[in-house]
Design an enzyme around this catalytic site. Sequence first.
Site, mmCIF file in Angstrom:
data_model
loop_
_atom_site.group_PDB
_atom_site.id
_atom_site.type_symbol
_atom_site.label_atom_id
_atom_site.label_comp_id
_atom_site.label_asym_id
_atom_site.label_seq_id
_atom_site.Cartn_x
_atom_site.Cartn_y
_atom_site.Cartn_z
ATOM 1 N N SER A 1 0.839 -1.199 0.000
ATOM 2 C CA SER A 1 0.000 0.000 0.000
ATOM 3 C C SER A 1 0.881 1.258 0.000
ATOM 4 O O SER A 1 1.573 1.518 -0.969
ATOM 5 C CB SER A 1 -0.966 -0.037 1.189
ATOM 6 N N HIS B 1 -3.845 -0.819 -4.804
ATOM 7 C CA HIS B 1 -5.300 -1.054 -4.688
ATOM 8 C C HIS B 1 -5.957 -0.807 -6.046
ATOM 9 O O HIS B 1 -7.050 -0.234 -6.135
ATOM 10 C CB HIS B 1 -5.929 -0.122 -3.636
ATOM 11 N N GLU C 1 -4.874 -5.487 -5.220
ATOM 12 C CA GLU C 1 -4.754 -5.959 -3.840
ATOM 13 C C GLU C 1 -4.396 -7.439 -3.809
ATOM 14 O O GLU C 1 -4.719 -8.207 -4.714
ATOM 15 C CB GLU C 1 -6.049 -5.703 -3.081
#
Length: 316
Positions: free
Chosen positions: A160, A202, A229
């Site tokens: 992330s 993402h 993801e």
Amino acid sequence: MIPNSINRRKFAQLSIAAGVSPFIPYGHSKSNVNGKLLIIGGAEDRLNERIILKKFIELSGGNQAKLKFILAASSEPSSVWSSYSNVFKSLGAKNVEPIALLSREDAYNPDVVLNLLAADGIFMTGGDQSRLMTELWETPAYQAIHQVFHLNGICIAGTSAGAAVMSRQMISQGQAPIITQKDVVSFDIGLGLVSMAIIDQHFSQRRRLTRLLSALAQRPDLLGVGIDENTGLVITLNQSIEVIGDGSVTILDGREMISNYDEIESQEKLELLGVKMHLLPSGSSYHVKAYRAEEKRIASLLDAINYLVLPGPARL
């Protein structure tokens, strides 16, 4: 202003104590060292097969490897560390340790620097990439990360926010518009371990294709790399890429693109002609040398991969 408590001489002494040569010309990597990056699109599986986390252990040297974790991006580092500590210990990792780096002042601490220099693998957790870079940028800890990557060839992983900081040109913020628009993202400086790409995470889950295209319109000289993801992109510098996990990696190549970026106002609709897109599902693997002379149908992809695996400058 925080005093620079580690001068270059002291940094060299710490490097030698950790078994790392501190002497390397600016902007160069050792030709015989191929550092590895594991760039994760976020929300990696920590409960079931845990393919990506197992890969990090493998790339770092196995269960005896010294695995160091940077939690600086997180607003709740204690709970994040508890989760990762439990997972990696359950996977058999014997030497798992958080780096005491939660402020910019910590990034000047000689103990923090020595800890980073001793790492076999470094894992950067999620949170806020701007917070992480505020604490790291142009500090001895930042230098130490580059040192072990470029000289020791260790694995550096990020999920992330930890993935976003891998690139030199980092997306710091920006929503994904329904229609691709000019100037919908803001850039900042990342770690620069990936020199010729912009990383977005993402990717499919948050429908960020328009966001990455908008970023590419601003920087058509770079590749746009979107990672889903529970998906990891493994980059071995100068050698190869591999996609692991559940999703896909999208590579956007706008180096030959024609756009109306310079002709329109901010927030207006973008026209982008000639963008090349490569969609690589989990299991895709390309070794640059093995495929360099292959058939023309993958020439465009291989050209992009050649660009992606280029090492960035060693910031020492």
